[in-house]
Design a protein around this motif. Structure first.
Motif, short mmCIF file in Angstrom:
data_model
loop_
_atom_site.label_atom_id
_atom_site.label_comp_id
_atom_site.label_asym_id
_atom_site.label_seq_id
_atom_site.Cartn_x
_atom_site.Cartn_y
_atom_site.Cartn_z
N LEU A 68 52.86 33.69 31.57
CA LEU A 68 53.19 33.46 32.97
C LEU A 68 52.12 32.56 33.60
N LEU A 69 52.56 31.49 34.24
CA LEU A 69 51.67 30.63 35.01
C LEU A 69 52.12 30.72 36.46
N PRO A 70 51.52 31.63 37.23
CA PRO A 70 52.02 31.93 38.58
C PRO A 70 51.90 30.77 39.55
N ALA A 71 51.05 29.78 39.26
CA ALA A 71 50.93 28.62 40.13
C ALA A 71 51.32 27.34 39.41
N ALA A 72 52.07 27.47 38.30
CA ALA A 72 52.53 26.33 37.52
C ALA A 72 51.39 25.38 37.18
N ALA A 73 50.28 25.95 36.71
CA ALA A 73 49.11 25.14 36.37
C ALA A 73 49.46 24.12 35.27
N ARG A 74 48.81 22.98 35.30
CA ARG A 74 49.02 21.96 34.28
C ARG A 74 48.65 22.53 32.90
N HIS A 75 49.48 22.24 31.90
CA HIS A 75 49.23 22.81 30.58
C HIS A 75 49.92 21.97 29.52
N ARG A 76 49.48 22.18 28.28
CA ARG A 76 50.08 21.54 27.12
C ARG A 76 50.44 22.60 26.09
N PRO A 79 49.98 39.77 47.55
CA PRO A 79 49.17 40.85 46.97
C PRO A 79 49.23 40.88 45.44
N LEU A 80 50.35 40.41 44.86
CA LEU A 80 50.47 40.43 43.41
C LEU A 80 49.76 39.23 42.77
N VAL A 81 49.90 38.06 43.39
CA VAL A 81 49.32 36.85 42.82
C VAL A 81 47.81 36.83 42.96
N ALA A 82 47.31 37.39 44.06
CA ALA A 82 45.87 37.36 44.31
C ALA A 82 45.11 37.99 43.15
N GLY A 83 44.15 37.27 42.64
CA GLY A 83 43.32 37.80 41.57
C GLY A 83 43.83 37.53 40.17
N LEU A 84 45.08 37.06 40.03
CA LEU A 84 45.58 36.75 38.70
C LEU A 84 44.96 35.46 38.18
N PRO A 85 44.73 35.37 36.88
CA PRO A 85 44.24 34.11 36.32
C PRO A 85 45.32 33.04 36.37
N ARG A 86 44.97 31.81 36.00
CA ARG A 86 45.93 30.70 36.03
C ARG A 86 47.03 30.88 35.00
N ALA A 87 46.76 31.65 33.96
CA ALA A 87 47.76 31.93 32.94
C ALA A 87 47.57 33.36 32.45
N VAL A 88 48.66 34.09 32.29
CA VAL A 88 48.62 35.49 31.87
C VAL A 88 49.50 35.66 30.65
N LEU A 89 48.95 36.27 29.60
CA LEU A 89 49.72 36.57 28.39
C LEU A 89 50.20 38.01 28.45
N LEU A 90 51.52 38.21 28.37
CA LEU A 90 52.11 39.54 28.33
C LEU A 90 52.53 39.82 26.89
N GLU A 91 51.91 40.82 26.28
CA GLU A 91 52.18 41.13 24.89
C GLU A 91 53.61 41.62 24.70
#
Length: 280
Positions: A37-45, A106-118
């Motif tokens: 999950l990239l909650p802010a659509a961060a640039r990625h490859r 409240p949910l987005v605050a504090g999340l990293p730019r990318a989150v891996l959900l197992e």
């Protein structure tokens, strides 16, 4: 999409494994059944593993081969791509959505730019698991309901990402998982802090402290945010009478609902509905 709308991207690995290198943070290596999950659509490859030949994130609509619509800054809501790599073929389901950041702050605050959900966490979340399965069905054609389905997947993934830490992290408690899932899917029930604590199998004081530590906000505020987020969806995307919305999302008092909605969105429910076509 107006300036008040945020963007999010999700990548769900259907086969194989890949590397998702996100600008400004460590790369993630999801494998089959895992979701990034990239909650802010961060640039990625995205690169196949083990050969790290970088490719652009897939932008092809499910069932089609055309490029993204230049008029749509997000691209297609649903895309499936296959990557060839020395480690074998990789298939990805990629989802894109816009959302109102005020509703999920409240949910987005504090999340990293990318989150891996197992994989085990995705499979333990029925709403997320089933929505991903539906969007990834072989031969499925794009439809007018895709964006709503993707938004539901994003909300479910966001709730999971912002929920309790996985085993091995500090102070995990399975009761918080149950409570976050209950709020996400059963928000219309007459919850109180006491009944949420019972759902978690904890005392009120222990539950409140553990919930705040895990989620980053109080149970009451988390519940309010989920209810108001659903109310905004009903107002913007359905023809449900405005007078029926408060009860549909768990409010017995219309006055209380109006106050909570104005606090979250800075406008009344009626004004929000009237502006919905412009937002769309």
């Amino acid at each position: 999409m107006d300036a008040s709308t945020a963007r999010a991207v999700l990548h769900y690995v259907l086969a194989g494994g890949c590397r998702i290198a996100v600008t400004g943070t460590a790369a993630l290596d999801p494998s089959r059944g895992e979701l990034v999950l990239l909650p802010a659509a961060a640039r990625h490859r995205i690169s196949p593993l083990p050969g790290l030949r970088a490719v652009s994130p897939p932008s092809t609509a499910a069932g089609g081969t055309g490029p993204a619509d230049p008029a749509d800054p997000l691209g297609p809501a649903v895309g499936i791509a296959a990557l060839d790599g020395p480690g074998g073929p990789v298939r990805l389901l990629s989802l894109r959505t816009g959302y109102d950041p005020r509703a999920v702050r409240p949910l987005v605050a504090g999340l990293p730019r990318a989150v891996l959900l197992e994989r085990r966490r995705v499979e333990a979340a029925p709403l997320l698991r089933d929505t991903l399965g539906l969007l990834a069905e072989p031969g499925r054609r794009p439809g007018p309901g895709d964006r709503l389905l993707v938004l539901r997947a994003f909300e479910a993934a966001l709730a999971l990402a912002a929920g309790p830490r996985p085993p091995g992290a500090a102070h995990p408690h399975p009761g918080i998982d149950r409570t976050v899932a209950a709020i996400e899917t059963r928000y219309a029930e007459p919850w109180t802090v006491d009944t949420l604590a019972r759902e978690a199998g904890m005392s009120r004081s222990s539950f409140t402290a553990a919930f705040r530590e895990a989620v980053g906000t109080s149970p009451a505020r988390h519940l309010t945010a989920r209810r108001i987020r659903e109310a905004a969806r009903l107002l913007a995307e359905t023809g449900l009478p405005q007078s029926a919305v408060p009860a549909r999302v768990g409010y017995r008092s219309r006055v209380g609902f109006h106050l909570a909605f104005r606090t979250a969105y800075g406008t009344t429910p009626g004004e929000y509905r009237a502006a919905a076509p412009r937002r769309a």
